[in-house]
Design a protein around this motif. Structure first.
Motif, PDB file in Angstrom:
ATOM      1  N   THR A 118      15.874  97.830  48.951  1.00 22.42           N
ATOM      2  CA  THR A 118      14.902  96.995  49.642  1.00 22.42           C
ATOM      3  C   THR A 118      13.829  96.533  48.672  1.00 22.42           C
ATOM      4  N   SER A 119      13.059  95.566  49.094  1.00 29.74           N
ATOM      5  CA  SER A 119      11.940  95.099  48.273  1.00 29.74           C
ATOM      6  C   SER A 119      10.924  96.213  48.072  1.00 29.74           C
ATOM      7  N   HIS A 120      10.714  97.047  49.081  1.00 29.63           N
ATOM      8  CA  HIS A 120       9.774  98.161  48.949  1.00 29.63           C
ATOM      9  C   HIS A 120      10.238  99.119  47.845  1.00 29.63           C
ATOM     10  N   ALA A 121      11.526  99.433  47.821  1.00 25.70           N
ATOM     11  CA  ALA A 121      12.054 100.333  46.790  1.00 25.70           C
ATOM     12  C   ALA A 121      11.916  99.700  45.406  1.00 25.70           C
ATOM     13  N   ARG A 122      12.225  98.418  45.309  1.00 20.13           N
ATOM     14  CA  ARG A 122      12.141  97.729  44.028  1.00 20.13           C
ATOM     15  C   ARG A 122      10.712  97.711  43.478  1.00 20.13           C
ATOM     16  N   VAL A 123       9.740  97.444  44.349  1.00 23.37           N
ATOM     17  CA  VAL A 123       8.333  97.423  43.930  1.00 23.37           C
ATOM     18  C   VAL A 123       7.905  98.827  43.510  1.00 23.37           C
ATOM     19  N   LEU A 124       8.269  99.837  44.282  1.00 20.16           N
ATOM     20  CA  LEU A 124       7.924 101.219  43.940  1.00 20.16           C
ATOM     21  C   LEU A 124       8.496 101.602  42.572  1.00 20.16           C
ATOM     22  N   LEU A 125       9.731 101.234  42.325  1.00 22.69           N
ATOM     23  CA  LEU A 125      10.358 101.547  41.036  1.00 22.69           C
ATOM     24  C   LEU A 125       9.671 100.811  39.894  1.00 22.69           C
ATOM     25  N   LEU A 171       0.544  93.042  39.330  1.00 28.48           N
ATOM     26  CA  LEU A 171       1.407  92.723  40.465  1.00 28.48           C
ATOM     27  C   LEU A 171       2.103  91.382  40.289  1.00 28.48           C
ATOM     28  N   ARG A 172       1.512  90.495  39.535  1.00 30.31           N
ATOM     29  CA  ARG A 172       2.154  89.218  39.233  1.00 30.31           C
ATOM     30  C   ARG A 172       3.474  89.459  38.484  1.00 30.31           C
ATOM     31  N   GLU A 173       3.454  90.420  37.555  1.00 25.99           N
ATOM     32  CA  GLU A 173       4.664  90.742  36.796  1.00 25.99           C
ATOM     33  C   GLU A 173       5.697  91.437  37.682  1.00 25.99           C
ATOM     34  N   VAL A 174       5.228  92.294  38.582  1.00 30.11           N
ATOM     35  CA  VAL A 174       6.143  92.946  39.529  1.00 30.11           C
ATOM     36  C   VAL A 174       6.830  91.891  40.389  1.00 30.11           C
ATOM     37  N   ALA A 175       6.062  90.918  40.839  1.00 31.76           N
ATOM     38  CA  ALA A 175       6.620  89.842  41.661  1.00 31.76           C
ATOM     39  C   ALA A 175       7.724  89.101  40.905  1.00 31.76           C
ATOM     40  N   GLU A 176       7.490  88.801  39.645  1.00 34.43           N
ATOM     41  CA  GLU A 176       8.496  88.100  38.847  1.00 34.43           C
ATOM     42  C   GLU A 176       9.747  88.955  38.678  1.00 34.43           C
ATOM     43  N   THR A 177       9.555  90.225  38.388  1.00 37.87           N
ATOM     44  CA  THR A 177      10.685  91.130  38.189  1.00 37.87           C
ATOM     45  C   THR A 177      11.513  91.297  39.453  1.00 37.87           C
ATOM     46  N   THR A 211       3.623  88.853  48.713  1.00 35.00           N
ATOM     47  CA  THR A 211       4.558  89.825  49.288  1.00 35.00           C
ATOM     48  C   THR A 211       4.423  91.175  48.601  1.00 35.00           C
ATOM     49  N   VAL A 212       4.319  91.159  47.278  1.00 35.36           N
ATOM     50  CA  VAL A 212       4.159  92.405  46.522  1.00 35.36           C
ATOM     51  C   VAL A 212       2.852  93.095  46.909  1.00 35.36           C
ATOM     52  N   GLN A 213       1.783  92.344  47.073  1.00 32.22           N
ATOM     53  CA  GLN A 213       0.511  92.925  47.495  1.00 32.22           C
ATOM     54  C   GLN A 213       0.643  93.609  48.855  1.00 32.22           C
ATOM     55  N   ALA A 214       1.355  92.972  49.776  1.00 27.88           N
ATOM     56  CA  ALA A 214       1.564  93.558  51.107  1.00 27.88           C
ATOM     57  C   ALA A 214       2.410  94.824  51.022  1.00 27.88           C
ATOM     58  N   ILE A 215       3.428  94.809  50.169  1.00 21.23           N
ATOM     59  CA  ILE A 215       4.286  95.981  49.991  1.00 21.23           C
ATOM     60  C   ILE A 215       3.482  97.131  49.397  1.00 21.23           C
ATOM     61  N   VAL A 216       2.655  96.853  48.391  1.00 21.31           N
ATOM     62  CA  VAL A 216       1.818  97.893  47.782  1.00 21.31           C
ATOM     63  C   VAL A 216       0.870  98.473  48.827  1.00 21.31           C
TER      64      VAL A 216
END
Length: 108
Positions: free
Chosen positions: A15-22, A32-38, A45-50
């Motif tokens: 899931t996106s949550h797992a990907r962001v956590l990893l 978080l901008r780099e996490v979003a790109e990755t 979306t990444v901010q909301a997941i965090v």
């Protein structure tokens, strides 16, 4: 962002949550901008997941100067009943360690 760049279709196992956590576990000071790109997600979306992960106790955010530092809680338990009793440590170990190299034996 769309999943156009994904090989073999539009779905994935994580899931996106797992990907962001990893991503945050690999580099606790990543932007978080780099996490979003990755992760092929929008920064919003990444901010909301965090925020979700922080609210549920999977990570904590600590401000260090002008940057955030993310601390993962490896003992936090998975939420779904199918993974009941398991904690994040196994997932983190699986995806953050250097993957083993696959070698084809050479014949002499």
């Amino acid at each position: 962002m769309r999943a156009e760049g994904l090989p073999g279709g539009s779905w994935t196992f994580l899931t996106s949550h797992a990907r962001v956590l990893l991503a945050l576990s690999r580099d606790p000071e990543v932007r978080l901008r780099e996490v979003a790109e990755t992760c092929l997600l929008t920064e919003r979306t990444v901010q909301a997941i965090v925020a979700d992960l922080e609210q549920e106790g999977y990570l904590t955010r600590v401000r260090r100067g002008r940057r955030n530092h993310y601390r993962i809680s490896p003992g936090a338990q998975f939420r779904h009943p199918a993974e009941a009793g398991r904690d994040l440590a196994g997932l983190l170990a699986l995806f953050t360690d250097d993957p083993p190299t696959t070698r084809t034996p050479q014949r002499n």
